[in-house]
Write a protein that holds these residues in place. Sequence first.
Motif, PDB file in Angstrom:
ATOM      1  N   SER A 118      18.046 -21.657 -41.862  1.00 33.58           N
ATOM      2  CA  SER A 118      18.206 -21.572 -43.315  1.00 33.58           C
ATOM      3  C   SER A 118      18.893 -22.798 -43.903  1.00 33.58           C
ATOM      4  N   SER A 140      10.191 -24.613 -36.991  1.00 35.32           N
ATOM      5  CA  SER A 140       9.533 -23.549 -37.755  1.00 35.32           C
ATOM      6  C   SER A 140       9.268 -24.002 -39.186  1.00 35.32           C
ATOM      7  N   GLU A 141       8.025 -23.946 -39.610  1.00 39.33           N
ATOM      8  CA  GLU A 141       7.692 -24.315 -40.985  1.00 39.33           C
ATOM      9  C   GLU A 141       8.307 -23.335 -41.977  1.00 39.33           C
ATOM     10  N   THR A 142       8.395 -22.060 -41.593  1.00 45.65           N
ATOM     11  CA  THR A 142       9.036 -21.072 -42.467  1.00 45.65           C
ATOM     12  C   THR A 142      10.495 -21.426 -42.693  1.00 45.65           C
ATOM     13  N   LEU A 144      11.893 -24.370 -42.359  1.00 46.78           N
ATOM     14  CA  LEU A 144      11.986 -25.614 -43.123  1.00 46.78           C
ATOM     15  C   LEU A 144      11.838 -25.357 -44.611  1.00 46.78           C
ATOM     16  N   ALA A 145      10.903 -24.496 -44.983  1.00 49.52           N
ATOM     17  CA  ALA A 145      10.707 -24.182 -46.402  1.00 49.52           C
ATOM     18  C   ALA A 145      11.947 -23.521 -46.990  1.00 49.52           C
ATOM     19  N   ILE A 146      12.561 -22.608 -46.248  1.00 48.22           N
ATOM     20  CA  ILE A 146      13.758 -21.923 -46.737  1.00 48.22           C
ATOM     21  C   ILE A 146      14.931 -22.889 -46.816  1.00 48.22           C
ATOM     22  N   ARG A 148      14.798 -26.160 -47.275  1.00 47.84           N
ATOM     23  CA  ARG A 148      14.591 -27.057 -48.418  1.00 47.84           C
ATOM     24  C   ARG A 148      14.911 -26.347 -49.730  1.00 47.84           C
ATOM     25  N   ASP A 149      14.522 -25.079 -49.811  1.00 52.96           N
ATOM     26  CA  ASP A 149      14.829 -24.298 -51.015  1.00 52.96           C
ATOM     27  C   ASP A 149      16.334 -24.157 -51.189  1.00 52.96           C
ATOM     28  N   SER A 157      19.483 -31.686 -52.561  1.00 46.14           N
ATOM     29  CA  SER A 157      18.220 -32.245 -52.085  1.00 46.14           C
ATOM     30  C   SER A 157      18.293 -33.755 -51.879  1.00 46.14           C
ATOM     31  N   HIS A 164      10.612 -31.570 -39.839  1.00 44.36           N
ATOM     32  CA  HIS A 164      10.093 -30.884 -38.662  1.00 44.36           C
ATOM     33  C   HIS A 164      10.442 -31.670 -37.408  1.00 44.36           C
TER      34      HIS A 164
END
Length: 269
Positions: A118, A140-142, A144-146, A148-149, A157, A164
């Motif tokens: 996270s 994990s791409e999932t 990474l998305a979380i 970044r969010d 940011s 990755h």
Amino acid sequence: MRDALRTAAHQLATISETPRLDAELLMAHALGITRDALILSRLDDPTPPGFDDLLIRRLAHEPVAYITGTRDFWTISLHVAPGVLIPRPDSETLIEAAVARFARTPGPRSVLDLGTGSGALLLAALAEWPEATGIGIDASETALAIARDNAARLGMSDRARIVHGGWSGAGGPHDLILCNPPYIGTDEPLPREVVAWEPASALFAGADGLDDYRAIAAVLRPQLAPRGVACVEIGASQADDVGALFAAQGFTVSLARDLAGRARCLVLT
């Protein structure tokens, strides 16, 4: 709501070690307010209609953090969701160890979080040292998305790069490396809400739980600056075995304990 919380806590006592806290967090989420606001001023209000549905989800062992979508960690609040490990208070031991290590210094300038999930460890460190920048790496791409969010939500940011990758890192060397790798043996029992909901890739590390430590120990040294420190989370019974792996790679190894006094973090220099 007082009665509803009392009843909910009684029901949750069969599945949770913190039934009253769980009930209060779900009630606050149903109201769209903080738990503090609930306790201070809303307990005599009618129970919101969404609370019962949230309680049913929790009674089915869904973690509170996934239901509410948030988890507090160190000084920050994070978005979490299925597909990413829920940050635990035990992992704050790594930040505490880093704070102690960099006391009376300007602090680290470059932070690396291996297996960022996270983004909890990386973003907590960047909150602690506002002049630092860092990289969070995950396979994990999932996740990474979380991560970044979460960096965007926290206004980081421009300081946190989420990429990755694996244990070999990206760039460096770094003043501070943080790492909470998988360390559960494949046959070790876990609570239902963990094994049924949280990603296995963030939990299990071979039959003895040491597979990822073996991989990390082999590639960590080039990633660490000459006067840097790495803080690596371990299971409560793993200090000797994991410490030996890093000592064999030339690291000086010391130990930090969590609030319960359990071995929780190897401090590597």
